[in-house]
Scaffold this motif. Sequence first.
Motif, mmCIF file in Angstrom:
data_model
loop_
_atom_site.group_PDB
_atom_site.id
_atom_site.type_symbol
_atom_site.label_atom_id
_atom_site.label_comp_id
_atom_site.label_asym_id
_atom_site.label_seq_id
_atom_site.Cartn_x
_atom_site.Cartn_y
_atom_site.Cartn_z
ATOM 1 N N UNK A 105 0.802 -1.218 0.000
ATOM 2 C CA UNK A 105 0.000 0.000 0.000
ATOM 3 C C UNK A 105 0.837 1.271 0.000
ATOM 4 N N UNK A 106 1.900 1.312 0.804
ATOM 5 C CA UNK A 106 2.683 2.554 0.950
ATOM 6 C C UNK A 106 3.198 3.096 -0.383
ATOM 7 N N UNK A 107 3.803 2.264 -1.262
ATOM 8 C CA UNK A 107 4.288 2.812 -2.542
ATOM 9 C C UNK A 107 3.162 3.345 -3.427
ATOM 10 N N UNK A 108 1.938 2.881 -3.180
ATOM 11 C CA UNK A 108 0.818 3.295 -4.015
ATOM 12 C C UNK A 108 0.364 4.723 -3.723
ATOM 13 N N UNK A 109 0.467 5.155 -2.442
ATOM 14 C CA UNK A 109 -0.100 6.465 -2.110
ATOM 15 C C UNK A 109 0.908 7.505 -1.640
ATOM 16 N N UNK A 110 2.123 7.096 -1.245
ATOM 17 C CA UNK A 110 3.039 8.030 -0.580
ATOM 18 C C UNK A 110 3.432 9.206 -1.471
ATOM 19 N N UNK A 111 3.798 8.950 -2.714
ATOM 20 C CA UNK A 111 4.205 10.040 -3.615
ATOM 21 C C UNK A 111 3.060 11.014 -3.847
ATOM 22 N N UNK A 112 1.863 10.471 -4.096
ATOM 23 C CA UNK A 112 0.693 11.331 -4.312
ATOM 24 C C UNK A 112 0.437 12.226 -3.103
ATOM 25 N N UNK A 113 0.527 11.630 -1.917
ATOM 26 C CA UNK A 113 0.222 12.392 -0.699
ATOM 27 C C UNK A 113 1.260 13.487 -0.459
ATOM 28 N N UNK A 114 2.541 13.135 -0.568
ATOM 29 C CA UNK A 114 3.592 14.126 -0.297
ATOM 30 C C UNK A 114 3.593 15.255 -1.328
ATOM 31 N N UNK A 115 3.225 14.932 -2.559
ATOM 32 C CA UNK A 115 3.136 15.979 -3.585
ATOM 33 C C UNK A 115 1.961 16.921 -3.318
ATOM 34 N N UNK A 239 7.095 -27.417 -1.043
ATOM 35 C CA UNK A 239 7.170 -27.759 0.380
ATOM 36 C C UNK A 239 5.926 -27.348 1.171
ATOM 37 N N UNK A 240 4.886 -26.990 0.484
ATOM 38 C CA UNK A 240 3.654 -26.608 1.161
ATOM 39 C C UNK A 240 2.895 -25.595 0.322
ATOM 40 N N UNK A 241 1.819 -25.066 0.875
ATOM 41 C CA UNK A 241 1.040 -24.024 0.205
ATOM 42 C C UNK A 241 0.848 -22.878 1.196
ATOM 43 N N UNK A 242 0.384 -21.737 0.702
ATOM 44 C CA UNK A 242 0.165 -20.596 1.586
ATOM 45 C C UNK A 242 -0.982 -19.748 1.069
ATOM 46 N N UNK A 243 -1.400 -18.782 1.875
ATOM 47 C CA UNK A 243 -2.374 -17.783 1.447
ATOM 48 C C UNK A 243 -1.682 -16.431 1.412
ATOM 49 N N UNK A 244 -2.044 -15.628 0.432
ATOM 50 C CA UNK A 244 -1.452 -14.306 0.241
ATOM 51 C C UNK A 244 -2.556 -13.257 0.175
ATOM 52 N N UNK A 245 -2.281 -12.023 0.615
ATOM 53 C CA UNK A 245 -3.243 -10.944 0.376
ATOM 54 C C UNK A 245 -3.246 -10.586 -1.102
ATOM 55 N N UNK A 246 -4.411 -10.227 -1.618
ATOM 56 C CA UNK A 246 -4.574 -10.002 -3.059
ATOM 57 C C UNK A 246 -3.551 -9.032 -3.649
ATOM 58 N N UNK A 247 -3.304 -7.900 -2.968
ATOM 59 C CA UNK A 247 -2.396 -6.901 -3.530
ATOM 60 C C UNK A 247 -0.966 -7.420 -3.666
ATOM 61 N N UNK A 296 -6.243 6.168 -4.946
ATOM 62 C CA UNK A 296 -5.302 5.294 -5.654
ATOM 63 C C UNK A 296 -5.708 3.820 -5.566
ATOM 64 N N UNK A 297 -6.393 3.460 -4.488
ATOM 65 C CA UNK A 297 -6.731 2.050 -4.293
ATOM 66 C C UNK A 297 -7.930 1.636 -5.128
ATOM 67 N N UNK A 298 -8.758 2.612 -5.474
ATOM 68 C CA UNK A 298 -9.998 2.312 -6.197
ATOM 69 C C UNK A 298 -9.734 1.598 -7.515
ATOM 70 N N UNK A 299 -8.642 1.979 -8.189
ATOM 71 C CA UNK A 299 -8.337 1.358 -9.471
ATOM 72 C C UNK A 299 -7.629 0.022 -9.342
ATOM 73 N N UNK A 300 -7.113 -0.286 -8.168
ATOM 74 C CA UNK A 300 -6.338 -1.521 -7.985
ATOM 75 C C UNK A 300 -7.144 -2.646 -7.373
ATOM 76 N N UNK A 301 -8.148 -2.312 -6.579
ATOM 77 C CA UNK A 301 -8.899 -3.346 -5.874
ATOM 78 C C UNK A 301 -10.341 -2.882 -5.681
ATOM 79 N N UNK A 302 -11.275 -3.673 -6.170
ATOM 80 C CA UNK A 302 -12.693 -3.305 -6.082
ATOM 81 C C UNK A 302 -13.537 -4.553 -5.883
ATOM 82 N N UNK A 303 -13.389 -5.194 -4.727
ATOM 83 C CA UNK A 303 -14.153 -6.389 -4.409
ATOM 84 C C UNK A 303 -15.264 -6.026 -3.432
#
Length: 315
Positions: A105-115, A239-247, A296-303
């Motif tokens: 998440x941080x790389x997605x919004x930090x530049x926009x916010x600081x600008x 060696x196994x399986x895992x779960x990951x967050x979508x982003x 910024x998140x609206x275009x990346x994730x909309x579930x």
Amino acid sequence: MTITQLNYVLAVAEYKNFTLAAEKSFVTQPTLSMQIQKLEEELDVQIFDRSKKPIQLTEVGQQIVTQAKNIVNESIRIKDIVDQQKGYIGGEFKIGIIPTVMPTLLPMFLTNFTNKYPKVNLIIEERPTEEIIKMLKSGQLDAAIAATPLNEDSIKEVVLYYEPFVAYVPENNPAYQKKEFSVEDLEANLSNILLLQDGHCFRNNVLNICKASSLPADNHFQVESGSFETMIKLVDEGLGMTLLPYLHTVDMSEKSTAKLRHFPEPRPSREVSLIYSKKELKIHIIEALRTTISGVIRGAIAFHNVEITSPVHKK
């Protein structure tokens, strides 16, 4: 009694060392010591037991520190009120972010916010949820981004987005042959699932999906890592399986994407929120953060058809 003296007392209480407290307060050690001594003389009590190493608060000192935190925080809020009245968005703002959200998440919004808000001095700390809650309550953080709901009466939660869990399955697992990954598949793989180490709320999310309090101990090995990258590499080795967050899956290679399996709707998901103390007055900065992240998140994730799992460990 002055606000400056109270700040010095809080610094010594935090660092348990006069020299370090002075350094963090940007004053000389003699100046800090003198001001604290003057306060002790005015109150006719000892705030610190200097005979102990590290320095400890006396019994009355503990009560004074509790009240000093309230007084200092309220004094800061006076300036916040003025800033809001003037429409000024600036100043220091401390925000905590949990480790499983920070890298994506941080790389997605930090530049926009600081600008957009160059006068805001963002101080960003990566912290686990338990630490974040304590720091919000003590005033050490102005806000945080964490998985919710946390069921904390003193903390306000503003939802930013819902993030589904995605299974990452090796080719030697029967679930690899399926188009979707179910909760039943997860329960069948409990003996070889790879999870983040204890202390990560994402681990609790996964265990809560399958209503398990812990992992079975019937495997040849059990790996608990603090890194999604480590778990992905172990899955790649079969060696196994895992779960990951979508982003965490959106920038994967084509080869890795072939191992992803989504849950059917409603998808098990985590709720990610901007959280802050209900006493917080820097609402103008919090709202600026919320609108920036939402944009910024609206275009990346909309579930929308999701089933929220709790980040709180259920025993």
